[in-house]
Write a protein that holds these residues in place. Structure first.
Motif, short mmCIF file in Angstrom:
data_model
loop_
_atom_site.label_atom_id
_atom_site.label_comp_id
_atom_site.label_asym_id
_atom_site.label_seq_id
_atom_site.Cartn_x
_atom_site.Cartn_y
_atom_site.Cartn_z
N ASP A 172 39.07 1.60 12.82
CA ASP A 172 37.78 1.40 12.15
C ASP A 172 37.70 0.03 11.49
O ASP A 172 36.64 -0.61 11.50
CB ASP A 172 37.55 2.49 11.10
N TRP A 176 43.43 3.94 9.29
CA TRP A 176 42.12 3.30 9.38
C TRP A 176 42.09 2.10 10.31
O TRP A 176 41.07 1.40 10.40
CB TRP A 176 41.67 2.82 7.99
N TYR A 203 36.87 -3.77 3.46
CA TYR A 203 36.68 -2.43 4.04
C TYR A 203 37.09 -1.32 3.07
O TYR A 203 36.34 -0.36 2.87
CB TYR A 203 37.46 -2.29 5.34
N THR A 236 37.11 -2.68 14.10
CA THR A 236 35.70 -2.68 14.51
C THR A 236 34.84 -3.40 13.48
O THR A 236 33.95 -4.20 13.83
CB THR A 236 35.20 -1.24 14.69
N ASN A 291 28.69 0.88 15.93
CA ASN A 291 30.09 1.26 16.08
C ASN A 291 30.86 1.26 14.76
O ASN A 291 31.99 1.74 14.70
CB ASN A 291 30.79 0.32 17.07
N TRP A 304 34.74 1.72 1.65
CA TRP A 304 34.99 3.09 2.08
C TRP A 304 35.09 4.02 0.88
O TRP A 304 34.52 5.12 0.88
CB TRP A 304 36.27 3.15 2.91
N ASN A 337 31.81 2.27 10.95
CA ASN A 337 31.76 3.47 10.12
C ASN A 337 30.51 3.43 9.24
O ASN A 337 30.34 2.50 8.44
CB ASN A 337 33.02 3.53 9.24
#
Length: 335
Positions: free
Chosen positions: A265, A262, A183, A268, A294, A187, A296
């Protein structure tokens, strides 16, 4: 034991498959077309971490807060441990249960590339951190309860589970457990930071998507041969494992990502990939809050493995790869 090592009849066909002692692999006689397709896919997208100029991301790294750097380092040391497990045990233990010789060749490729993945994180660490910082990072990872728990849980299955249980564990690791660590770099890529670090991660994701899909397909072949009672028992076992791993993964996510806000997120995103792992195994998505809409959108966009760099001698992106391979799509493997 593997039949080809002995004076036996392979597949009961005495005319075409009689073997005196050891059977030569014949890539002109394919038992399962997906073995050949996966071999070609994996070899065409071969890469090495040494071709990605991670040191070019040092300026971005210096601009991150101490908390952000800590998040990235902890995420990556967790990934290092999982890839180490895959390279030393994962694909290796499944070679005893192959359905074809070509499947074993594919597993050999997967085994090697997991070692490349594990080494890649060290390339990132040494490019961005001091030696003392790296020692502390590995000390943390080698003693973190959540990281060690998932490694122990998966490896216990590798060592003691049935062939189909091993495949479930491997698909969960490849398609689900890695993604809490993925992740952060995705990001930052979406925010135009750490682009070369993310380039390595995208290459790893591209490999893992093939690994998870291929092993999920092999699982389905065996699962569909089970009597109904055994199939239901295995399915129940799979969901128990999923829930246990998810509980631990949420604990790990909280410990790593809460300092930058975070956590929600990332959880998810983890559930989204748990759904993908289930789909690789032939089951429906389970987590309603893990639907693509859902997640990001910046991170979802980062999953795309199109090259973000170009080959201008000093900077080589994944466009240099042989065959200009593309990422795996949903319909690449038609079960």
């Amino acid at each position: 034991m593997n039949k080809r090592y002995f004076n036996e009849i392979i597949n009961g066909d005495e005319t075409n498959h009689s073997v005196n002692y050891y059977k030569s692999i014949d890539w002109n006689q394919i038992e399962d077309g997906l073995d050949k397709a996966t071999w070609e896919k994996l070899t065409s997208q071969f890469w090495l971490d040494t071709r990605i100029p991670v040191s070019n991301d040092r300026n971005d790294w210096r601009m991150l807060s101490p908390e952000e750097r800590d998040v990235v380092n902890k995420a990556f040391v967790g990934l290092t441990l999982l890839d180490t497990l895959q390279s030393e045990e994962g694909a290796n233990v499944m070679r005893n249960d192959v359905r074809t010789q070509h499947e074993e060749a594919v597993l050999n490729n997967i085994l090697f590339m997991e070692s490349v993945h594990a080494k890649s994180y060290s390339t990132i660490f040494i490019s961005l951190n001091t030696s003392n910082e790296i020692d502390k990072i590995f000390e943390w990872g080698n003693n973190n309860e959540s990281i060690q728990y998932k490694a122990k849980r998966i490896n216990e299955i590798y060592q003691n589970g049935s062939p189909l249980q091993k495949k479930i564990a491997s698909v969960f690791l490849e398609s689900f457990l890695f993604y809490s660590g993925f992740y952060a770099p995705l990001w930052y890529l979406g925010n135009n930071k750490l682009e070369n670090v993310a380039e390595i991660i995208k290459l790893i994701i591209r490999d893992e998507s093939v690994h998870g899909t291929y092993l999920g397909y092999k699982f389905q072949l065996g699962f569909n041969e089970l009597p109904e009672t055994e199939a239901n028992e295995l399915k129940d076992w799979m969901y128990e494992l999923l829930f246990d791993l998810m509980k631990n993964e949420e604990k790990f996510t909280e410990a790593v990502y809460s300092q930058v806000g975070w956590t929600h997120d990332v959880k998810t995103f983890v559930k989204y990939n748990a759904n993908k792992a289930l789909q690789n195994l032939g089951f429906e998505a389970f987590y309603k809050d893990g639907m693509p809409e859902n997640v990001n959108p910046i991170v979802m966009n980062g999953i795309s493995t199109e090259s973000s760099n170009h080959d201008f001698f000093s900077q080589v992106g994944n466009s240099y790869l042989m065959g200009e391979s593309e990422a795996m799509d949903e319909d690449d493997y038609d079960f």
